[in-house]
Design an enzyme around this catalytic site. Structure first.
Site, PDB file in Angstrom:
ATOM      1  N   HIS A  39      30.807 -30.637  50.235  1.00  0.00           N
ATOM      2  CA  HIS A  39      30.249 -29.538  49.453  1.00  0.00           C
ATOM      3  C   HIS A  39      30.175 -29.964  47.987  1.00  0.00           C
ATOM      4  CE1 HIS A  39      34.661 -29.179  49.955  1.00  0.00           C
ATOM      5  NE2 HIS A  39      34.631 -29.098  48.640  1.00  0.00           N
ATOM      6  N   ASP A  81      37.316 -36.395  51.918  1.00  0.00           N
ATOM      7  CA  ASP A  81      37.734 -35.009  52.054  1.00  0.00           C
ATOM      8  C   ASP A  81      36.988 -34.357  53.219  1.00  0.00           C
ATOM      9  OD1 ASP A  81      39.187 -32.755  50.750  1.00  0.00           O
ATOM     10  OD2 ASP A  81      37.177 -31.926  50.536  1.00  0.00           O
ATOM     11  N   GLU A  90      40.547 -37.374  55.871  1.00  0.00           N
ATOM     12  CA  GLU A  90      41.277 -36.180  56.274  1.00  0.00           C
ATOM     13  C   GLU A  90      40.521 -35.587  57.455  1.00  0.00           C
ATOM     14  OE1 GLU A  90      42.391 -31.925  54.204  1.00  0.00           O
ATOM     15  OE2 GLU A  90      40.426 -32.787  53.920  1.00  0.00           O
TER      16      GLU A  90
HETATM   17  C1  NOJ Z   1      40.777 -30.514  51.501  1.00  0.00           C
HETATM   18  C2  NOJ Z   1      41.603 -30.754  50.273  1.00  0.00           C
HETATM   19  O1  NOJ Z   1      42.761 -31.456  50.632  1.00  0.00           O
HETATM   20  C3  NOJ Z   1      41.908 -29.400  49.668  1.00  0.00           C
HETATM   21  O2  NOJ Z   1      42.812 -29.524  48.600  1.00  0.00           O
HETATM   22  C4  NOJ Z   1      40.618 -28.757  49.235  1.00  0.00           C
HETATM   23  O3  NOJ Z   1      40.874 -27.451  48.773  1.00  0.00           O
HETATM   24  C5  NOJ Z   1      39.627 -28.687  50.395  1.00  0.00           C
HETATM   25  N1  NOJ Z   1      39.516 -29.911  51.124  1.00  0.00           N
HETATM   26  C6  NOJ Z   1      38.243 -28.327  49.896  1.00  0.00           C
HETATM   27  O4  NOJ Z   1      37.685 -29.438  49.248  1.00  0.00           O
END
Ligand code: NOJ
Length: 550
Positions: free
Chosen positions: A103, A200, A242
């Site tokens: 995003h 991410d 992640e």
């Molecule tokens: C995962 C990240 O670790 C987190 O901190 C973040 O709020 C969300 N993705 C959105 O980017």
């Protein structure tokens, strides 16, 4: 022996804005971080993972980016960042950065253009629906802070998709121009000298969102494409993602099934993280044994990244409701310590009652189990959390360096600080800081330095296989080992409180001159491995053999 740097790395994760402020404006910066690289070398860190460094309205701690080709001016200039890369490289430290391309911020010029007109060249860079999608109240990542995944934009006169907060519109990865742009972003930072990316929200990046379909398909091919591109631009770059998904869906993130990893190199081991928390809460290794047994074998070249704490809440959503409650009761007994109904917004030291023995046990487990250890800044001195701060900010307080005002983080007035420093109680900076621990040879910081130094002499940990040793051990004890062509290490961890004796003579045939290389205390010599003492919360790292060539 594997020469892939990432399987032997010690990764240290930090947010530049809360690490060190060199110019007194209350916000950490690159120059401050450069000044602490020697600290990180001494700790044994070989790779830094920086949380987002780009310009941002900062409504999600930088995970809402407005320009992927620049750095947040509060952190310094692009020149300062290049200098950081150079200085880190001089000291043998690699740097990876967050790649947040699921995003953008809603303030990003792409989104501003996209919403302004259906004819905008950026319109289809985002995901739109003319009608209100019936599934718009499903799939929220931040329940309580977010009540829908589609929001209506009055300017656009359409609904846009946002997996996370409404100010984070999802990019449309089905659009070839978006895919090209993401590749261009990675190429830009690789050209500047980063060694890779922490990706991410990987499962959401590859989601081909269809309005009304809460189980939209995923395009794993994009990961293959991205890997090819990145590897071509910089052969030793790493993609660490992640992806907190069910075990049966994991392998697709590493490989298209051809046997070796041709997508992501590494994934964070969320499965092990939840089970480790459960095992620590129960003082019983069974959940760890299950995690080692139940996780699918990885394709060659793929690795896990293990962690106890990161910048988010501890996510217990992969545990059953009953298991989750056990962990809540032990580590997050008060409602204010919990978040999103699934997690704990605390640092490890307070969770473990600041019990030094238990902290060492937990970190010894993390660093010796499979994969590459990732350490969150401040954990090496046992920092606490500030529950008076909202949500995840509780665990994002500034690094505590010294006895100086603001813990030596910044010379600014308290009101100017990006976030307050923990000042009171047993975790306050006057009691707990780097300088204090530097003067105390028995400090947690000193322990981390010795532990990581020992790990460096055991290349089979991380790079080799990690297996549970199925022997009759006293309750509470986990026995596991690490093996590769360089040698073999045996690990004993007592998650329980009773002193025990472990008989591992069945492994003696495999040992040359077994000896303790690291332990919670002095024990009698290992001998024939038949009567190994282990204190409550004790641990022993025993070298079984080492190849002279390895
Ligand atoms: C995962 C990240 O670790 C987190 O901190 C973040 O709020 C969300 N993705 C959105 O980017």
């Amino acid at each position: 022996m594997s020469d892939r740097w990432y399987s032997k790395a010690v990764i240290y994760c930090l947010d530049v804005d809360t690490y060190v402020d060199s110019d007194g404006d209350g916000v950490g910066d690159f120059r401050g971080l450069i000044g602490r690289l020697d600290y990180l070398v001494r700790l044994g860190v070989t790779c830094l993972w920086l949380n987002p460094i780009h310009p941002t309205p900062d409504r999600d701690d930088g995970y809402d980016v407005t320009d992927f080709y620049a750095v947040d001016p509060r952190y310094g200039t692009l020149g300062d960042f290049a200098e950081l890369l150079h200085q880190a490289g001089n000291r043998g430290i690699r740097v990876i950065i967050d790649l947040v391309v699921n995003h953008t911020s809603d303030q990003h010029p792409w989104f501003q253009s996209a919403r302004s007109s259906p004819d905008s060249p950026y319109r289809d860079w985002y995901v739109w629906s003319a009608e209100a999608p019936p599934d718009r109240h499903q799939g929220m990542v931040f329940p309580g802070e977010q009540d829908e995944t589609w929001s209506y934009d009055r300017t656009a006169k359409a609904w846009y998709y946002h997996r996370f907060y409404r100010f984070q519109p999802d990019l449309n990865v089905a659009n070839p121009r978006v895919r090209e742009e993401i590749k261009k972003i990675t190429a830009f930072w690789l050209q500047l000298g980063v060694s890779g990316f922490r990706i991410d929200a990987a499962p959401f990046i590859i989601e081909l969102t269809e309005p009304g379909n809460p189980n939209s398909p995923k395009d794993f091919e994009f990961l293959t494409e991205l890997r090819q591109h990145v590897q071509w631009r910089r052969a030793d770059a790493v993609l660490l993602a992640e992806a907190n998904v069910e075990p049966d869906g994991l392998v697709d993130y590493f490989s298209d099934g051809g046997g070796s990893s041709n997508r992501l190199h590494m994934l964070f081991d969320f499965m092990l993280n939840g089970r480790l928390m459960l095992a620590l809460a129960r003082r019983d290794p069974e959940p760890i044994i299950e995690a080692l047994r139940d996780t699918p074998a990885l394709p060659s070249g793929a690795s896990w990244a293990t962690f106890l704490r990161n910048h988010d809440e501890i996510d217990l959503s992969r545990l059953t409701a009953e298991q989750r409650n056990e962990v809540f009761e032990e580590f997050g007994p008060d409602e204010e310590m919990r978040l999103y109904g699934r997690g704990i917004r605390r640092r490890l030291a307070p969770m473990l009652g600041n019990d030094r023995r238990r902290l060492e046990l937990a970190y010894s487990l993390q660093f010796t189990l499979r994969g590459t250890p990732v350490l969150r800044y401040g954990e090496e001195i046992g920092m606490g959390e500030d529950l008076s701060l909202p949500g995840r900010e509780a665990i994002r307080t500034p690094m505590q360096w010294s006895y100086l005002p603001n813990g030596g983080f910044s010379s600014a007035e308290v009101e100017q600080l990006v976030r307050p420093v923990i000042a009171d109680g047993e975790f306050g900076y006057e009691k707990l800081n780097v300088t204090a621990q530097r003067h105390d040879p028995g400090s947690l910081l000193g322990w981390f330095e010795r532990m990581i130094r020992t790990l460096r002499e055991a290349p089979e940990v991380g790079a080799g296989s990690c297996t549970y040793v199925d022997v009759l051990a006293p309750p509470g004890v986990l026995v596991h080992r690490a093996d590769d062509a360089s040698g073999a290490m045996l690990f004993l961890h007592n998650l329980g409180t009773d002193r025990v004796t472990v008989d591992l003579q069945s492994l003696a045939g495999d040992a040359e001159f077994p000896n303790d290389v690291f332990a919670d205390q002095e024990y009698d010599p290992v001998g024939k491995l038949d009567a190994l003492e282990l204190a409550g919360y004790g641990y022993r790292w025993i070298r079984l053999h080492r190849s002279p060539a390895g």
